[in-house]
Write a protein that holds these residues in place. Structure first.
Motif, PDB file in Angstrom:
ATOM      1  N   TYR A  53      -7.632   4.455  -8.308  1.00 34.30           N
ATOM      2  CA  TYR A  53      -8.404   5.701  -8.591  1.00 34.30           C
ATOM      3  C   TYR A  53      -9.688   6.356  -8.009  1.00 34.30           C
ATOM      4  CZ  TYR A  53     -10.729   5.127 -12.732  1.00 34.30           C
ATOM      5  OH  TYR A  53     -11.090   4.498 -13.871  1.00 34.30           O
ATOM      6  N   ILE A  54      -9.516   6.998  -7.656  1.00 30.58           N
ATOM      7  CA  ILE A  54     -11.217   7.210  -7.077  1.00 30.58           C
ATOM      8  C   ILE A  54     -11.726   8.463  -7.626  1.00 30.58           C
ATOM      9  CG2 ILE A  54     -11.121   5.894  -5.517  1.00 30.58           C
ATOM     10  CD1 ILE A  54     -11.246   8.852  -3.359  1.00 30.58           C
ATOM     11  N   ARG A  55     -13.782   8.268  -7.446  1.00 30.23           N
ATOM     12  CA  ARG A  55     -14.031   9.688  -8.255  1.00 30.23           C
ATOM     13  C   ARG A  55     -14.394   9.945  -6.837  1.00 30.23           C
ATOM     14  NH1 ARG A  55     -14.778  10.233 -14.109  1.00 30.23           N
ATOM     15  NH2 ARG A  55     -14.293   7.767 -14.344  1.00 30.23           N
ATOM     16  N   PRO A  56     -14.109  11.048  -6.121  1.00 32.11           N
ATOM     17  CA  PRO A  56     -14.754  11.342  -4.992  1.00 32.11           C
ATOM     18  C   PRO A  56     -16.383  11.732  -5.234  1.00 32.11           C
ATOM     19  CG  PRO A  56     -12.715  12.725  -5.659  1.00 32.11           C
ATOM     20  CD  PRO A  56     -12.851  11.484  -6.599  1.00 32.11           C
ATOM     21  N   PHE A  57     -16.761  11.435  -4.515  1.00 28.70           N
ATOM     22  CA  PHE A  57     -18.227  12.052  -4.317  1.00 28.70           C
ATOM     23  C   PHE A  57     -19.463  11.566  -5.348  1.00 28.70           C
ATOM     24  CE2 PHE A  57     -15.729  14.534  -1.813  1.00 28.70           C
ATOM     25  CZ  PHE A  57     -15.931  14.343  -0.586  1.00 28.70           C
ATOM     26  N   GLY A  58     -18.395  10.953  -6.608  1.00 26.25           N
ATOM     27  CA  GLY A  58     -19.349  10.433  -7.601  1.00 26.25           C
ATOM     28  C   GLY A  58     -19.679  11.827  -9.034  1.00 26.25           C
ATOM     29  N   GLY A  59     -18.712  12.719  -8.580  1.00 30.40           N
ATOM     30  CA  GLY A  59     -18.212  13.285  -9.482  1.00 30.40           C
ATOM     31  C   GLY A  59     -16.960  13.415 -10.557  1.00 30.40           C
ATOM     32  N   ARG A  60     -16.912  13.700 -11.226  1.00 25.18           N
ATOM     33  CA  ARG A  60     -16.049  13.426 -12.836  1.00 25.18           C
ATOM     34  C   ARG A  60     -14.411  13.941 -12.386  1.00 25.18           C
ATOM     35  NH1 ARG A  60     -18.149  17.017 -17.285  1.00 25.18           N
ATOM     36  NH2 ARG A  60     -15.222  16.237 -18.267  1.00 25.18           N
ATOM     37  N   LYS A  61     -14.323  14.545 -11.602  1.00 17.63           N
ATOM     38  CA  LYS A  61     -13.200  14.201 -10.410  1.00 17.63           C
ATOM     39  C   LYS A  61     -12.442  13.381 -10.129  1.00 17.63           C
ATOM     40  CE  LYS A  61      -9.663  17.607  -8.800  1.00 17.63           C
ATOM     41  NZ  LYS A  61      -8.950  18.001  -9.999  1.00 17.63           N
ATOM     42  N   ILE A  62     -11.119  13.005 -10.673  1.00 14.93           N
ATOM     43  CA  ILE A  62     -10.131  11.726 -10.488  1.00 14.93           C
ATOM     44  C   ILE A  62      -9.622  12.067  -9.758  1.00 14.93           C
ATOM     45  CG2 ILE A  62      -9.424   9.948 -12.015  1.00 14.93           C
ATOM     46  CD1 ILE A  62     -10.914   9.886 -13.861  1.00 14.93           C
ATOM     47  N   LEU A  63      -8.739  11.768  -8.877  1.00 14.25           N
ATOM     48  CA  LEU A  63      -7.606  11.339  -7.675  1.00 14.25           C
ATOM     49  C   LEU A  63      -7.504  10.286  -8.120  1.00 14.25           C
ATOM     50  CD1 LEU A  63      -9.430  13.069  -4.381  1.00 14.25           C
ATOM     51  CD2 LEU A  63      -7.993  13.990  -6.442  1.00 14.25           C
ATOM     52  N   TYR A  64      -6.321   9.717  -8.220  1.00 15.70           N
ATOM     53  CA  TYR A  64      -5.389   8.821  -8.127  1.00 15.70           C
ATOM     54  C   TYR A  64      -4.475   8.293  -6.299  1.00 15.70           C
ATOM     55  CZ  TYR A  64      -5.595   8.573 -12.680  1.00 15.70           C
ATOM     56  OH  TYR A  64      -6.168   9.328 -14.314  1.00 15.70           O
ATOM     57  N   ILE A  65      -4.204   7.183  -6.507  1.00  9.71           N
ATOM     58  CA  ILE A  65      -3.948   6.843  -5.190  1.00  9.71           C
ATOM     59  C   ILE A  65      -2.676   6.433  -4.940  1.00  9.71           C
ATOM     60  CG2 ILE A  65      -4.070   5.271  -3.574  1.00  9.71           C
ATOM     61  CD1 ILE A  65      -7.507   5.050  -3.825  1.00  9.71           C
ATOM     62  N   TRP A  66      -1.923   6.952  -4.772  1.00 10.35           N
ATOM     63  CA  TRP A  66      -0.214   7.157  -5.158  1.00 10.35           C
ATOM     64  C   TRP A  66       0.394   5.149  -4.654  1.00 10.35           C
ATOM     65  CZ3 TRP A  66       3.866   7.295  -8.519  1.00 10.35           C
ATOM     66  CH2 TRP A  66       4.488   7.421  -7.503  1.00 10.35           C
ATOM     67  N   GLU A  67       0.245   5.244  -3.238  1.00 12.37           N
ATOM     68  CA  GLU A  67       0.326   4.068  -2.787  1.00 12.37           C
ATOM     69  C   GLU A  67       0.031   2.935  -3.698  1.00 12.37           C
ATOM     70  OE1 GLU A  67       0.198   7.308  -0.063  1.00 12.37           O
ATOM     71  OE2 GLU A  67      -1.167   6.423  -0.929  1.00 12.37           O
ATOM     72  N   HIS A  68      -1.647   2.492  -3.668  1.00 14.43           N
ATOM     73  CA  HIS A  68      -1.622   1.753  -4.483  1.00 14.43           C
ATOM     74  C   HIS A  68      -0.986   1.686  -6.537  1.00 14.43           C
ATOM     75  CE1 HIS A  68      -5.922   1.799  -1.946  1.00 14.43           C
ATOM     76  NE2 HIS A  68      -4.850   1.513  -0.916  1.00 14.43           N
ATOM     77  N   ILE A  69      -0.495   2.612  -7.063  1.00 14.09           N
ATOM     78  CA  ILE A  69      -0.322   2.946  -7.845  1.00 14.09           C
ATOM     79  C   ILE A  69       1.119   2.832  -7.932  1.00 14.09           C
ATOM     80  CG2 ILE A  69       0.954   4.690  -9.725  1.00 14.09           C
ATOM     81  CD1 ILE A  69      -1.667   5.298  -9.063  1.00 14.09           C
ATOM     82  N   GLU A  70       2.203   3.373  -6.543  1.00  7.83           N
ATOM     83  CA  GLU A  70       3.466   2.377  -6.678  1.00  7.83           C
ATOM     84  C   GLU A  70       3.690   1.000  -6.277  1.00  7.83           C
ATOM     85  OE1 GLU A  70       7.030   5.017  -4.094  1.00  7.83           O
ATOM     86  OE2 GLU A  70       5.531   4.384  -2.990  1.00  7.83           O
ATOM     87  N   ARG A  71       2.826   0.167  -5.313  1.00 10.67           N
ATOM     88  CA  ARG A  71       2.708  -0.650  -5.147  1.00 10.67           C
ATOM     89  C   ARG A  71       2.946  -1.984  -6.532  1.00 10.67           C
ATOM     90  NH1 ARG A  71      -2.703  -2.449  -3.075  1.00 10.67           N
ATOM     91  NH2 ARG A  71      -3.202  -2.421  -5.186  1.00 10.67           N
ATOM     92  N   ASP A  72       1.668  -0.941  -7.307  1.00  9.10           N
ATOM     93  CA  ASP A  72       1.510  -2.314  -8.599  1.00  9.10           C
ATOM     94  C   ASP A  72       1.989  -1.747  -9.753  1.00  9.10           C
ATOM     95  OD1 ASP A  72      -0.360  -3.453  -6.734  1.00  9.10           O
ATOM     96  OD2 ASP A  72      -2.207  -2.252  -7.556  1.00  9.10           O
ATOM     97  N   MET A  73       3.382  -0.763  -9.576  1.00  3.09           N
ATOM     98  CA  MET A  73       4.083  -0.777 -11.235  1.00  3.09           C
ATOM     99  C   MET A  73       5.261  -1.678 -11.054  1.00  3.09           C
ATOM    100  SD  MET A  73       4.616   3.696 -10.754  1.00  3.09           S
ATOM    101  CE  MET A  73       6.444   3.510 -10.705  1.00  3.09           C
ATOM    102  N   GLY A  74       5.889  -1.933 -10.326  1.00  5.42           N
ATOM    103  CA  GLY A  74       6.348  -3.134 -10.215  1.00  5.42           C
ATOM    104  C   GLY A  74       6.144  -4.451 -10.706  1.00  5.42           C
ATOM    105  N   CYS A  75       4.959  -4.408 -10.059  1.00  2.59           N
ATOM    106  CA  CYS A  75       4.713  -6.182 -11.056  1.00  2.59           C
ATOM    107  C   CYS A  75       3.821  -6.533 -12.671  1.00  2.59           C
ATOM    108  CB  CYS A  75       3.008  -5.947  -9.880  1.00  2.59           C
ATOM    109  SG  CYS A  75       3.111  -6.015  -8.354  1.00  2.59           S
ATOM    110  N   THR A  76       3.701  -5.593 -12.590  1.00  2.00           N
ATOM    111  CA  THR A  76       3.506  -5.377 -14.572  1.00  2.00           C
ATOM    112  C   THR A  76       4.834  -6.207 -14.619  1.00  2.00           C
ATOM    113  OG1 THR A  76       3.993  -3.064 -15.035  1.00  2.00           O
ATOM    114  CG2 THR A  76       1.666  -4.220 -14.544  1.00  2.00           C
ATOM    115  N   SER A  77       5.960  -5.858 -14.594  1.00  3.57           N
ATOM    116  CA  SER A  77       7.774  -5.918 -15.238  1.00  3.57           C
ATOM    117  C   SER A  77       7.880  -7.760 -15.263  1.00  3.57           C
ATOM    118  CB  SER A  77       8.554  -5.592 -14.789  1.00  3.57           C
ATOM    119  OG  SER A  77       8.831  -5.639 -13.488  1.00  3.57           O
ATOM    120  N   GLU A  78       6.744  -8.229 -13.535  1.00  2.00           N
ATOM    121  CA  GLU A  78       7.620  -9.705 -13.719  1.00  2.00           C
ATOM    122  C   GLU A  78       5.992 -10.724 -14.737  1.00  2.00           C
ATOM    123  OE1 GLU A  78       6.212  -9.944  -9.650  1.00  2.00           O
ATOM    124  OE2 GLU A  78       7.861  -9.217  -9.070  1.00  2.00           O
TER     125      GLU A  78
END
Length: 77
Positions: free
Chosen positions: A37-62
């Motif tokens: 995730y990132i905080r665009p423009f240094g603000g409080r709002k959080i935006l999650y990066i779907w492709e990175h989350i989707e890539r790493d979701m299966g890694c933790t089960s290993e």
């Protein structure tokens, strides 16, 4: 490559976790700033990066069979 940015509520709908669980339990322990995730423009709002989350979701089960060690490493049985 175009990335998909999601709010907490949008991410909640995709991974079937409550938004509160994402904010309180996953953020900064499993989902890391700058990677998942990132905080665009240094603000409080959080935006999650779907492709990175989707890539790493299966890694933790290993890694679920790993035993955490005191020095921060893991023992794989």
């Amino acid at each position: 490559m175009s990335l998909t940015y999601l709010t907490t509520d949008e991410l909640s709908g995709r991974i079937k976790y409550d938004p509160r669980t994402i904010r309180e339990r996953l953020k900064d322990s499993v989902l890391l700033e700058g990677t998942h995730y990132i905080r665009p423009f240094g603000g409080r709002k959080i935006l999650y990066i779907w492709e990175h989350i989707e890539r790493d979701m299966g890694c933790t089960s290993e890694q679920s069979f790993a035993i955490p060690m005191a020095n921060g490493g893991v023992c794989h049985g």
